[in-house]
Design a protein around this motif. Structure first.
Motif, PDB file in Angstrom:
ATOM      1  N   ALA A  56       0.816  -1.228   0.000  1.00 42.72           N
ATOM      2  CA  ALA A  56       0.000   0.000   0.000  1.00 42.72           C
ATOM      3  C   ALA A  56       0.840   1.263   0.000  1.00 42.72           C
ATOM      4  O   ALA A  56       0.387   2.314  -0.467  1.00 42.72           O
ATOM      5  N   THR A  57       2.054   1.186   0.540  1.00 46.02           N
ATOM      6  CA  THR A  57       2.926   2.364   0.610  1.00 46.02           C
ATOM      7  C   THR A  57       4.331   1.961   0.149  1.00 46.02           C
ATOM      8  O   THR A  57       4.664   0.766   0.107  1.00 46.02           O
ATOM      9  N   PRO A  58       5.189   2.944  -0.152  1.00 47.03           N
ATOM     10  CA  PRO A  58       6.562   2.626  -0.578  1.00 47.03           C
ATOM     11  C   PRO A  58       7.509   2.410   0.591  1.00 47.03           C
ATOM     12  O   PRO A  58       8.716   2.262   0.373  1.00 47.03           O
ATOM     13  N   ASP A  59       6.992   2.352   1.817  1.00 44.99           N
ATOM     14  CA  ASP A  59       7.864   2.272   2.988  1.00 44.99           C
ATOM     15  C   ASP A  59       8.789   1.055   2.942  1.00 44.99           C
ATOM     16  O   ASP A  59       9.973   1.143   3.278  1.00 44.99           O
ATOM     17  N   GLY A  60       8.243  -0.080   2.556  1.00 42.43           N
ATOM     18  CA  GLY A  60       9.049  -1.301   2.525  1.00 42.43           C
ATOM     19  C   GLY A  60      10.155  -1.231   1.497  1.00 42.43           C
ATOM     20  O   GLY A  60      11.294  -1.642   1.760  1.00 42.43           O
ATOM     21  N   VAL A  61       9.844  -0.721   0.312  1.00 44.82           N
ATOM     22  CA  VAL A  61      10.855  -0.588  -0.735  1.00 44.82           C
ATOM     23  C   VAL A  61      11.924   0.403  -0.302  1.00 44.82           C
ATOM     24  O   VAL A  61      13.128   0.169  -0.489  1.00 44.82           O
ATOM     25  N   GLN A  62      11.522   1.521   0.293  1.00 39.80           N
ATOM     26  CA  GLN A  62      12.481   2.514   0.757  1.00 39.80           C
ATOM     27  C   GLN A  62      13.359   1.957   1.872  1.00 39.80           C
ATOM     28  O   GLN A  62      14.560   2.220   1.918  1.00 39.80           O
ATOM     29  N   HIS A  63      12.771   1.148   2.744  1.00 41.82           N
ATOM     30  CA  HIS A  63      13.561   0.526   3.806  1.00 41.82           C
ATOM     31  C   HIS A  63      14.595  -0.427   3.211  1.00 41.82           C
ATOM     32  O   HIS A  63      15.752  -0.466   3.667  1.00 41.82           O
ATOM     33  N   LEU A  64      14.198  -1.196   2.202  1.00 43.65           N
ATOM     34  CA  LEU A  64      15.125  -2.123   1.556  1.00 43.65           C
ATOM     35  C   LEU A  64      16.333  -1.386   0.993  1.00 43.65           C
ATOM     36  O   LEU A  64      17.479  -1.828   1.141  1.00 43.65           O
ATOM     37  N   LEU A  65      16.103  -0.258   0.352  1.00 39.24           N
ATOM     38  CA  LEU A  65      17.174   0.464  -0.334  1.00 39.24           C
ATOM     39  C   LEU A  65      17.979   1.361   0.597  1.00 39.24           C
ATOM     40  O   LEU A  65      19.155   1.630   0.326  1.00 39.24           O
ATOM     41  N   GLU A  66      17.375   1.829   1.687  1.00 32.99           N
ATOM     42  CA  GLU A  66      18.039   2.833   2.518  1.00 32.99           C
ATOM     43  C   GLU A  66      18.533   2.319   3.868  1.00 32.99           C
ATOM     44  O   GLU A  66      19.566   2.771   4.361  1.00 32.99           O
ATOM     45  N   ARG A  67      17.795   1.379   4.480  1.00 33.81           N
ATOM     46  CA  ARG A  67      18.114   1.041   5.860  1.00 33.81           C
ATOM     47  C   ARG A  67      18.313  -0.443   6.129  1.00 33.81           C
ATOM     48  O   ARG A  67      18.897  -0.800   7.162  1.00 33.81           O
TER      49      ARG A  67
END
Length: 231
Positions: A56-67
């Motif tokens: 539903a949100t890009p949070d998971g993808v952003q977490h994968l790439l950033e943190r």
């Protein structure tokens, strides 16, 4: 059948990468992320890839790439090994070149107004230097380095805010190219020739280094570049 074969091959490749992730969630998301990059998503940004994955949100993808905890350089080595297995040959060519990534803000690491080949003019952009391997029936990128302008390196507070390690110093594009070439050649990548445009050919130290390794190369030079001939 072709689509199924591609998916099987992707699964086999991801098995090599899976060990880089300590937790199951980012490991599974990394597979979905790769499929999204190779799929029909119009724009490969966090929102659209997340939507394609079914989140539903890009949070998971952003977490994968950033943190998320995983080693990007180890992933690079897995990629290089895979590419050599598929395309490796004795007379293959290693190609060094850079490309620009246009940006609107000033917070992305290395961004500034500089010439971008992507735009064909000076634009606000990041510049990446890449190493491509062209071998048996195909080509693929096997390494990358982000060009960090001197103005960024001189501003350590700005570097810290962009998560750039203190150990990162200034390096010219030819120096970044040498770093990647050294990694590839030292790892045993079969290579007949190294090629590049005048950005790299006009750097005498890079040419001398390739000669010292007895590595054949064809590098473009500026028309006023002083050269020597040893008969």
């Amino acid at each position: 059948e072709i689509a199924k074969a591609w998916e099987r091959e992707l699964d086999e490749l991801h098995e090599r990468l899976a060990g880089l992730f300590r937790r199951a969630e980012p490991r599974q998301r990394s597979r979905a992320y790769l499929k999204g990059l190779l799929g029909t998503v119009e724009r490969k940004n966090g929102w659209q890839l997340a939507e394609w994955i079914g989140e539903a949100t890009p949070d998971g993808v952003q977490h994968l790439l950033e943190r998320a905890a995983w080693d990007a350089d180890a992933a690079r080595d897995v990629l290089r090994e895979y590419v050599v297995e598929q395309l490796g040959e004795r007379e293959a060519v290693l190609i060094v070149d850079e490309t620009g990534f246009l940006k609107k803000g000033e917070h992305s690491a290395g961004v500034q107004r500089q010439y971008s080949g992507t735009a064909g003019r000076i634009e606000n952009s990041q510049i990446g230097v890449f190493l491509c391997y062209a071998g048996d029936g195909g080509s693929a990128f096997i390494d990358r380095e982000l060009y960090m302008p001197q103005a960024w390196i001189d501003d350590r507070a700005r570097c810290r805010s962009a998560a750039i390690p203190e150990t990162v110093g200034f390096a010219t594009k030819p120096q970044l190219a040498r770093l990647m070439l050294e990694r590839a050649l030292d790892s045993g990548v079969p290579c007949g020739w190294v090629t590049g445009d005048e950005v790299y050919g006009s750097d005498r130290s890079l040419r001398l280094w390739l000669e010292s390794r007895a590595q054949p190369f064809v590098l473009a030079v500026k028309k006023n570049e002083p050269l020597w001939w040893q008969g």
